[in-house]
Design a protein around this motif. Structure first.
Motif, PDB file in Angstrom:
ATOM      1  N   LEU A   1      21.767   4.264  11.052  1.00  0.00           N
ATOM      2  CA  LEU A   1      20.912   5.178  11.565  1.00  0.00           C
ATOM      3  C   LEU A   1      20.890   4.824  13.267  1.00  0.00           C
TER       4      LEU A   1
ATOM      5  N   ASP B   1      20.202   5.729  17.182  1.00  0.00           N
ATOM      6  CA  ASP B   1      19.403   6.539  18.210  1.00  0.00           C
ATOM      7  C   ASP B   1      20.207   6.550  19.524  1.00  0.00           C
TER       8      ASP B   1
ATOM      9  N   GLU C   1      23.263  10.664  26.053  1.00  0.00           N
ATOM     10  CA  GLU C   1      23.684  10.857  24.599  1.00  0.00           C
ATOM     11  C   GLU C   1      25.145  10.743  24.811  1.00  0.00           C
TER      12      GLU C   1
ATOM     13  N   SER D   1      26.294   6.998  24.914  1.00  0.00           N
ATOM     14  CA  SER D   1      26.031   6.341  23.707  1.00  0.00           C
ATOM     15  C   SER D   1      27.041   6.821  22.664  1.00  0.00           C
TER      16      SER D   1
ATOM     17  N   THR E   1      25.595  14.057  12.898  1.00  0.00           N
ATOM     18  CA  THR E   1      24.832  13.915  14.105  1.00  0.00           C
ATOM     19  C   THR E   1      23.700  15.182  14.296  1.00  0.00           C
ATOM     20  N   THR E   2      22.639  14.914  14.875  1.00  0.00           N
ATOM     21  CA  THR E   2      21.900  15.757  15.309  1.00  0.00           C
ATOM     22  C   THR E   2      21.758  16.146  16.649  1.00  0.00           C
TER      23      THR E   2
ATOM     24  N   GLU F   1      21.032  13.778  18.879  1.00  0.00           N
ATOM     25  CA  GLU F   1      20.251  12.559  19.398  1.00  0.00           C
ATOM     26  C   GLU F   1      20.170  11.303  18.575  1.00  0.00           C
ATOM     27  N   THR F   2      20.621  11.704  17.129  1.00  0.00           N
ATOM     28  CA  THR F   2      20.710  10.548  16.273  1.00  0.00           C
ATOM     29  C   THR F   2      22.045  10.774  15.396  1.00  0.00           C
ATOM     30  N   GLU F   3      22.807   9.577  15.267  1.00  0.00           N
ATOM     31  CA  GLU F   3      23.906   9.494  14.302  1.00  0.00           C
ATOM     32  C   GLU F   3      23.440   8.913  13.041  1.00  0.00           C
TER      33      GLU F   3
ATOM     34  N   PRO G   1      23.255   2.421  22.256  1.00  0.00           N
ATOM     35  CA  PRO G   1      22.214   2.725  21.246  1.00  0.00           C
ATOM     36  C   PRO G   1      21.729   1.574  20.410  1.00  0.00           C
TER      37      PRO G   1
ATOM     38  N   ARG H   1      19.749   1.063  13.168  1.00  0.00           N
ATOM     39  CA  ARG H   1      19.137   0.454  11.957  1.00  0.00           C
ATOM     40  C   ARG H   1      20.221   0.676  10.917  1.00  0.00           C
TER      41      ARG H   1
END
Length: 93
Positions: free
Chosen positions: A11, A13, A19, A22, A45-46, A48-50, A83, A86
């Motif tokens: 995860l 960020d 972005e 990153s 991806t959203t 903002e987050t992959e 970025p 986790r």
């Protein structure tokens, strides 16, 4: 996993306001996976987050990837735009 392979979900960020940098960092780092027996199975991806689904042939491959000098140099080069991630070890059901 019982066959010695590892299945991971990362995860990631992406850094707000950076972005694109990153994501470019992730592109370059993920390209290093094959040299360590790693395969990127999915990358979602959203914006903002992959979410990355990654498989390694062995834990030794993951350890080698994490210590890869080129990966570490990329983190230094990208600095604050690299970025945070986790990483979860998961099992296919």
């Amino acid at each position: 996993m019982t066959d010695g392979k590892l299945l991971l979900v990362a995860l990631v960020d992406l850094v707000p306001g950076a972005e694109a940098d990153s994501a470019r960092y992730e592109d370059e780092v993920l390209a290093l996976l094959p040299r360590h027996g790693g395969v990127l199975e999915r990358r979602l991806t959203t914006g903002e987050t992959e979410v990355q689904v990654i498989r390694f042939e062995s834990r030794a491959g993951l350890d080698a990837f994490m210590g890869d000098p080129e990966r570490l140099a990329l983190r230094d080069r990208y600095g604050d735009t690299a970025p945070a991630a986790r990483v979860l070890e998961v099992i296919d059901r």
